[in-house]
Design a protein around this motif. Structure first.
Motif, mmCIF file in Angstrom:
data_model
loop_
_atom_site.group_PDB
_atom_site.id
_atom_site.type_symbol
_atom_site.label_atom_id
_atom_site.label_comp_id
_atom_site.label_asym_id
_atom_site.label_seq_id
_atom_site.Cartn_x
_atom_site.Cartn_y
_atom_site.Cartn_z
ATOM 1 N N LEU A 18 0.829 -1.201 0.000
ATOM 2 C CA LEU A 18 0.000 0.000 0.000
ATOM 3 C C LEU A 18 0.866 1.254 0.000
ATOM 4 N N LEU A 19 1.930 1.256 0.802
ATOM 5 C CA LEU A 19 2.829 2.403 0.832
ATOM 6 C C LEU A 19 3.570 2.591 -0.492
ATOM 7 N N VAL A 20 3.975 1.509 -1.126
ATOM 8 C CA VAL A 20 4.621 1.619 -2.434
ATOM 9 C C VAL A 20 3.645 2.200 -3.451
ATOM 10 N N GLY A 21 2.390 1.770 -3.392
ATOM 11 C CA GLY A 21 1.377 2.329 -4.289
ATOM 12 C C GLY A 21 1.157 3.807 -4.054
ATOM 13 N N LEU A 22 1.107 4.207 -2.781
ATOM 14 C CA LEU A 22 0.944 5.629 -2.478
ATOM 15 C C LEU A 22 2.170 6.430 -2.907
ATOM 16 N N ARG A 38 -5.557 12.878 -13.155
ATOM 17 C CA ARG A 38 -4.558 12.561 -12.128
ATOM 18 C C ARG A 38 -5.166 11.737 -11.005
ATOM 19 N N THR A 39 -6.373 12.100 -10.596
ATOM 20 C CA THR A 39 -7.020 11.386 -9.495
ATOM 21 C C THR A 39 -7.319 9.947 -9.872
ATOM 22 N N ILE A 40 -7.864 9.744 -11.073
ATOM 23 C CA ILE A 40 -8.200 8.389 -11.523
ATOM 24 C C ILE A 40 -6.934 7.545 -11.657
ATOM 25 N N GLU A 41 -5.872 8.121 -12.235
ATOM 26 C CA GLU A 41 -4.619 7.375 -12.368
ATOM 27 C C GLU A 41 -4.026 7.038 -11.003
ATOM 28 N N ALA A 42 -4.095 7.970 -10.067
ATOM 29 C CA ALA A 42 -3.541 7.722 -8.733
ATOM 30 C C ALA A 42 -4.318 6.628 -8.015
ATOM 31 N N VAL A 46 -2.808 2.918 -6.832
ATOM 32 C CA VAL A 46 -2.906 2.388 -5.469
ATOM 33 C C VAL A 46 -3.650 1.058 -5.478
ATOM 34 N N LEU A 47 -4.721 0.951 -6.252
ATOM 35 C CA LEU A 47 -5.474 -0.307 -6.318
ATOM 36 C C LEU A 47 -4.647 -1.434 -6.909
ATOM 37 N N VAL A 48 -3.857 -1.130 -7.941
ATOM 38 C CA VAL A 48 -3.014 -2.168 -8.558
ATOM 39 C C VAL A 48 -1.980 -2.674 -7.555
ATOM 40 N N TRP A 49 -1.308 -1.766 -6.853
ATOM 41 C CA TRP A 49 -0.303 -2.195 -5.880
ATOM 42 C C TRP A 49 -0.937 -2.944 -4.719
ATOM 43 N N THR A 50 -2.119 -2.510 -4.304
ATOM 44 C CA THR A 50 -2.815 -3.218 -3.232
ATOM 45 C C THR A 50 -3.218 -4.616 -3.682
ATOM 46 N N LEU A 51 -3.704 -4.738 -4.902
ATOM 47 C CA LEU A 51 -4.056 -6.052 -5.443
ATOM 48 C C LEU A 51 -2.832 -6.950 -5.539
#
Length: 84
Positions: A18-22, A38-42, A46-51
């Protein structure tokens, strides 16, 4: 409530991903695109890294098996080249 070591390791692994995604979203949020883009990409980052963190936690044995197989194959190739 008793929390055992594997549960703590899973929580730490999940938080790490999660921290790496953020952290990966900092460049996205500083780009010159519109706020919505920017918001959608961010959020997607985060969702990809969390997954990826969730998949790593639940399929850890499979990933460790793949890493072990890769190391064994690499060592066999290395020894084969070394013997020539």
């Amino acid at each position: 409530m008793n929390i055992d070591l594997p549960t703590i390791a899973k929580i730490i692994c999940f938080l790490l991903f999660l921290l790496v995604g953020l952290w990966a979203t900092t460049d996205i949020l500083q780009s010159r695109k519109s706020f919505g883009e920017r918001t959608i990409e961010a959020i997607a980052m985060v969702l990809v890294w969390t997954l990826m963190g969730i998949l790593t936690i639940y399929f850890a044995r499979f990933f460790l098996f793949l890493i072990g197989a890769f190391l064994v194959i690499s060592l066999v190739i290395w020894f084969k080249d070394k013997m020539k």
